[in-house]
Design a protein around this motif. Sequence first.
Motif, PDB file in Angstrom:
ATOM      1  N   SER A 644       0.471  -1.169   0.568  1.00 28.74           N
ATOM      2  CA  SER A 644       0.162  -0.551  -0.020  1.00 28.74           C
ATOM      3  C   SER A 644       1.019   1.394   0.284  1.00 28.74           C
ATOM      4  CB  SER A 644      -0.959   0.360   1.006  1.00 28.74           C
ATOM      5  OG  SER A 644      -0.222   0.161   2.770  1.00 28.74           O
ATOM      6  N   SER A 645       0.109   2.543  -0.233  1.00 25.60           N
ATOM      7  CA  SER A 645       1.015   3.552   0.077  1.00 25.60           C
ATOM      8  C   SER A 645       0.066   4.454  -0.257  1.00 25.60           C
ATOM      9  CB  SER A 645       1.784   4.190  -1.320  1.00 25.60           C
ATOM     10  OG  SER A 645       2.166   5.187  -1.648  1.00 25.60           O
ATOM     11  N   ARG A 646      -0.046   5.962   0.316  1.00 27.24           N
ATOM     12  CA  ARG A 646      -0.823   6.765   0.482  1.00 27.24           C
ATOM     13  C   ARG A 646      -1.140   8.055  -1.055  1.00 27.24           C
ATOM     14  NH1 ARG A 646      -0.177   9.241   6.049  1.00 27.24           N
ATOM     15  NH2 ARG A 646       2.120   9.247   5.373  1.00 27.24           N
ATOM     16  N   TYR A 647       0.257   8.037  -1.634  1.00 22.99           N
ATOM     17  CA  TYR A 647       0.675   8.615  -2.572  1.00 22.99           C
ATOM     18  C   TYR A 647       0.161   8.063  -4.018  1.00 22.99           C
ATOM     19  CZ  TYR A 647       3.124  10.189   1.297  1.00 22.99           C
ATOM     20  OH  TYR A 647       3.427  11.459   2.333  1.00 22.99           O
ATOM     21  N   PRO A 648       0.398   8.864  -4.811  1.00 20.29           N
ATOM     22  CA  PRO A 648      -0.281   8.443  -6.253  1.00 20.29           C
ATOM     23  C   PRO A 648       0.987   7.456  -6.854  1.00 20.29           C
ATOM     24  CG  PRO A 648       0.306  10.582  -6.327  1.00 20.29           C
ATOM     25  CD  PRO A 648       0.485   9.906  -4.963  1.00 20.29           C
ATOM     26  N   LEU A 649       0.595   6.745  -8.010  1.00 19.84           N
ATOM     27  CA  LEU A 649       1.055   6.423  -9.106  1.00 19.84           C
ATOM     28  C   LEU A 649       1.857   7.536  -9.701  1.00 19.84           C
ATOM     29  CD1 LEU A 649       3.244   4.023  -9.735  1.00 19.84           C
ATOM     30  CD2 LEU A 649       1.108   2.983 -11.416  1.00 19.84           C
ATOM     31  N   ILE A 650       3.198   7.354  -9.896  1.00 21.60           N
ATOM     32  CA  ILE A 650       3.695   8.940 -11.042  1.00 21.60           C
ATOM     33  C   ILE A 650       4.359   7.955 -11.931  1.00 21.60           C
ATOM     34  CG2 ILE A 650       5.785  10.698 -11.164  1.00 21.60           C
ATOM     35  CD1 ILE A 650       4.863  11.016  -8.225  1.00 21.60           C
ATOM     36  N   THR A 651       4.109   7.686 -13.339  1.00 23.78           N
ATOM     37  CA  THR A 651       5.081   7.230 -14.595  1.00 23.78           C
ATOM     38  C   THR A 651       5.544   8.292 -15.457  1.00 23.78           C
ATOM     39  OG1 THR A 651       2.790   4.933 -14.224  1.00 23.78           O
ATOM     40  CG2 THR A 651       4.304   5.445 -15.979  1.00 23.78           C
ATOM     41  N   LEU A 652       6.572   7.889 -15.981  1.00 22.40           N
ATOM     42  CA  LEU A 652       7.018   8.445 -17.214  1.00 22.40           C
ATOM     43  C   LEU A 652       7.631   7.447 -17.558  1.00 22.40           C
ATOM     44  CD1 LEU A 652       8.218  11.064 -17.700  1.00 22.40           C
ATOM     45  CD2 LEU A 652      10.682  10.583 -17.022  1.00 22.40           C
ATOM     46  N   ASP A 653       7.038   8.098 -19.173  1.00 25.35           N
ATOM     47  CA  ASP A 653       7.478   7.377 -20.133  1.00 25.35           C
ATOM     48  C   ASP A 653       7.808   8.205 -20.898  1.00 25.35           C
ATOM     49  OD1 ASP A 653       6.508   4.797 -21.902  1.00 25.35           O
ATOM     50  OD2 ASP A 653       5.711   5.822 -22.652  1.00 25.35           O
ATOM     51  N   TYR A 654       8.889   7.331 -21.560  1.00 28.54           N
ATOM     52  CA  TYR A 654       9.948   8.403 -23.081  1.00 28.54           C
ATOM     53  C   TYR A 654       9.694   7.090 -24.223  1.00 28.54           C
ATOM     54  CZ  TYR A 654      13.380  10.198 -25.681  1.00 28.54           C
ATOM     55  OH  TYR A 654      14.625  10.754 -26.361  1.00 28.54           O
ATOM     56  N   VAL A 655       9.710   7.486 -24.899  1.00 24.63           N
ATOM     57  CA  VAL A 655       9.807   7.173 -26.696  1.00 24.63           C
ATOM     58  C   VAL A 655       9.975   7.703 -27.420  1.00 24.63           C
ATOM     59  CG1 VAL A 655       8.638   6.050 -28.489  1.00 24.63           C
ATOM     60  CG2 VAL A 655       7.711   5.791 -25.764  1.00 24.63           C
ATOM     61  N   ARG A 656      11.947   7.091 -28.231  1.00 23.54           N
ATOM     62  CA  ARG A 656      12.732   8.242 -28.955  1.00 23.54           C
ATOM     63  C   ARG A 656      12.712   6.649 -30.245  1.00 23.54           C
ATOM     64  NH1 ARG A 656      15.783   9.767 -32.281  1.00 23.54           N
ATOM     65  NH2 ARG A 656      17.036  10.823 -31.873  1.00 23.54           N
ATOM     66  N   GLY A 657      11.979   7.455 -31.717  1.00 21.69           N
ATOM     67  CA  GLY A 657      12.303   6.796 -32.706  1.00 21.69           C
ATOM     68  C   GLY A 657      13.640   6.726 -33.309  1.00 21.69           C
ATOM     69  N   ILE A 658      14.737   6.291 -33.568  1.00 20.68           N
ATOM     70  CA  ILE A 658      15.909   6.115 -33.975  1.00 20.68           C
ATOM     71  C   ILE A 658      15.843   6.013 -35.481  1.00 20.68           C
ATOM     72  CG2 ILE A 658      18.280   4.933 -33.310  1.00 20.68           C
ATOM     73  CD1 ILE A 658      17.043   3.719 -31.216  1.00 20.68           C
ATOM     74  N   GLN A 659      16.383   7.269 -36.644  1.00 22.44           N
ATOM     75  CA  GLN A 659      16.983   7.121 -37.141  1.00 22.44           C
ATOM     76  C   GLN A 659      17.732   6.491 -38.193  1.00 22.44           C
ATOM     77  OE1 GLN A 659      16.395  10.736 -40.191  1.00 22.44           O
ATOM     78  NE2 GLN A 659      14.913   9.958 -41.191  1.00 22.44           N
ATOM     79  N   GLY A 660      17.628   5.365 -38.718  1.00 20.01           N
ATOM     80  CA  GLY A 660      18.487   4.590 -39.626  1.00 20.01           C
ATOM     81  C   GLY A 660      19.475   3.590 -38.529  1.00 20.01           C
ATOM     82  N   PHE A 661      18.688   2.999 -37.353  1.00 15.58           N
ATOM     83  CA  PHE A 661      19.248   2.373 -37.290  1.00 15.58           C
ATOM     84  C   PHE A 661      18.287   0.721 -37.038  1.00 15.58           C
ATOM     85  CE2 PHE A 661      19.428   0.219 -32.704  1.00 15.58           C
ATOM     86  CZ  PHE A 661      21.073  -0.359 -32.823  1.00 15.58           C
ATOM     87  N   PHE A 662      19.315  -0.143 -37.713  1.00 15.99           N
ATOM     88  CA  PHE A 662      18.457  -0.754 -38.399  1.00 15.99           C
ATOM     89  C   PHE A 662      17.829  -0.574 -39.496  1.00 15.99           C
ATOM     90  CE2 PHE A 662      19.420  -3.229 -34.040  1.00 15.99           C
ATOM     91  CZ  PHE A 662      19.643  -4.584 -35.437  1.00 15.99           C
ATOM     92  N   GLY A 663      17.804   0.239 -40.106  1.00 16.64           N
ATOM     93  CA  GLY A 663      16.876   1.185 -41.909  1.00 16.64           C
ATOM     94  C   GLY A 663      15.923   1.732 -41.195  1.00 16.64           C
ATOM     95  N   SER A 664      16.020   2.009 -39.669  1.00 15.07           N
ATOM     96  CA  SER A 664      14.283   2.718 -39.473  1.00 15.07           C
ATOM     97  C   SER A 664      14.180   3.518 -39.950  1.00 15.07           C
ATOM     98  CB  SER A 664      15.099   3.199 -37.923  1.00 15.07           C
ATOM     99  OG  SER A 664      13.491   3.370 -37.683  1.00 15.07           O
ATOM    100  N   ASP A 665      13.762   4.239 -40.222  1.00 14.46           N
ATOM    101  CA  ASP A 665      12.867   5.578 -40.760  1.00 14.46           C
ATOM    102  C   ASP A 665      12.800   6.874 -39.930  1.00 14.46           C
ATOM    103  OD1 ASP A 665      12.881   4.516 -43.744  1.00 14.46           O
ATOM    104  OD2 ASP A 665      11.438   3.502 -42.913  1.00 14.46           O
TER     105      ASP A 665
END
Length: 828
Positions: A644-665
């Motif tokens: 349990s916790s009396r405090y809220p759940l904090i979520t940080l989400d980060y997504v990076r599209g990596i151009q050129g890596f394995f041919g990524s566009d």
Amino acid sequence: MTIPSALFPRWLLLWLCLPLTGLAARLHGRVSDISGKPIPFASVTLRGTTIGTTSNASGEYILEVPAGTHVVECRHVGYRKESKNLRMDGREQRMDFVLRVEELTMSTIVVKPGGEDPANAIIREAIKARPRFERQVDGYTCDVYVKGLLRLDSFPDKFMGQKVDLEDGDTGKQRIIFLSETLARLSVKPPDKQTVRVLSTRVSGASDGYGLADPRVITFYSNIVEISRTINPRGYVSPIADNAFQYYRFRYRGAFFEDGRQITRIEVIPRRAFDPAFSGFIQIVDDEWSIHSLELSIGKDAQLSLLDKLVIRQQHMPLPGKVWMLQNQSIIPSARKFGFQAGGYFSTVFSNYEIDPAFDKRSFGRVILRYDSGSNQRSRQWWDSIRPMPLQPEELRDYKRKDSLEQLRKQPAYLDSLDSIRNRVTAMSLLLTGQSFVRRSKKLSLSIDPLIKYIGFNTVEGAVLRLNATLDRDLGAGKTFSMSPSMRYGFGNGHLNTSLTASLRNGGKAEGRWTLAAGSGVFQFNGANPISQLANTSNTLFFGNNHMKIYEARFLNLTHARNLGPGLTLTASLRYQDRLPLENTDTSTFWGRRSVNRRFTPNRATGWSPDNIERHQATLLNLTLRFRPGVRYVEFPDRREERSSRYPLITLDYVRGIQGFFGSDVDFDRWKLSLTDNINLGRAGRLSYRVAAGGFGFARKVELPDLQHFNGNQLFTAQTYLNTFQLAPYYTLAQDRGRYALMHLQHELLGGVTNRIPLVQRLDLRLLWGSNILYRSPSDRYMEAFLGVDNILNSMRVDWVRSWYADRPGTSGIRIGVRILNELLSDN
């Protein structure tokens, strides 16, 4: 034979001649009424001490008593206390008690015709004294013995088409299904610090199990008595709460004297049916105005969930300084549902109090319940020597039979015979619930999705056959390995997609998991899968609405999740997809092709773009950090579990599209910070919310699957309430640049305000309201407001929802949520 004095040490002779004042011995006996009927859960204590115990369901008790002269006291709610002198000389002795019903006197009370019941004046004094007794000590420690028993009194031969087999070797209809004992040390510092150290615990039939060890202290000195959120999330009003007279009527039932104190017995009567109120009796100490003892119950008319009735019995003991502490507590539940009739009790004995001990900073921390190493390895003989509440014959038989069964279950041949029965395929499991096959002797299990999830239809693939299975292997020491093959074939476009997912989980206090997935598959443009295959199939075939929009991809995913510390977890994944566009191939409906063909839309993200995606590659790095401050734990010898916790759940989400890596566009970065919580407001209800802010740092190349999607819903059935805009089209709200803020909020009243409405009372309905808001700019915003009724037939919720856009009118509609239906519709 004569022993030479030289061989007989003088110190041993001296020791044998000393009085046995330092030794303790066992006192045992039986508590009954004058007819010989046993009195269960009676308290037996040594006067002037906090040494005591409680009688079991047969009235029998055991008490370890130090040598010397004592006065032993026995009492129970509604009976006159009996005291007996005892000289304990180090030998086991027996002392039985016969309690007589308390003779209540009413001669000191004069009630005028039409006047107020004299109980009211006593309750008012108890209400005034309540805050003092709620914080009467700065802290305490005590020994606790917790015993829990659940019993089936009757059950059907079959349930949902499957034979009811408890695998306990008992063929009768009445049997114990759970039996547990725990000896622990409880430390408390008001108002909210508590820790339990479990010294020993035992579970019938599970030598490596951990019993119910948290001594649930139910305090009636709080305005709201919290028992369990499962049976009622808002709690119940105490008979001595500040507003008690709004919920109760009180009747004076007489008084009696005990140790020079006058104790008043008061009947507690709810003013209205369906109010969160108790009924029964409470006994108050005159002049001190503390609780002496009580026996209170709640039932279905008090909006009790899951159970039919719950009885609470408490006995308090006086300590120096007009302090009254809980001596014993029994919680007695009973229930009848679907042909099952069950009951039992959970009894706790509190003894050896130390008031206002010298706590330090290390006394309380994040661990609220700790099991000592080896706490579940104590022998039967050890338990027999310290158990304060004797076992009843049926409990002795249960321990013996289940301990023997446990040894038998360690034999592979016996486990295989049980598994052969458990693994039988039934129509229910095959069609709706899924089928599991276990081989416990090999620590293997195989689960297969139900037929209802095998077959589907969409306008791109036509008829779809999807097969999923998961093989799990327990590797021991908290480690598990799982492997999930998947196959999907579209009869319309002739595409076959296969994939394999493998996962390795490490147990222990630093839990982690590695997952590798590879193959090809079909994915929705919104990776949150806002519409399930079953929902899309029914809407397409019956109503001509092909809401699901999909693409195909060859993929490779590597994911690692790890616990970094208290309340902090990190999930990191590297994902690669070779994405291919798909087009409609089959526009059939249940009613034929032509009747509704005009209503089908192309396989496009309607509301976002009229064009389909082009083939491209995407390599994505995804980091998700979850943190819940103040999280508390239960600590086992080999692992920790969050509680349990009396405090809220904090979520940080980060997504990076990596151009050129394995041919990524793709070339972008996207972030989101969110807070989620569920707050119990007591009688005011429950407040649930999810607020978030996010956007793109840069967005040089963003493909449709990588947009910031917001879940919409164009179905009649409601979707996840704190993560869905219930009236928004699926892709209209998506964005590929800029920032945003959103909020999902709902407030369930839980009857605290609406309990005076007769229909709401009787049907135990829960009214609610809320809002869903997305804000990007003054000219680009969307909002929904809703009113709803939950708990219809204990399983259904109905909302009326209204929406608004910044630049145009919105819509309104009804959304229905059914818990069982939501489980079936889920693709998980």
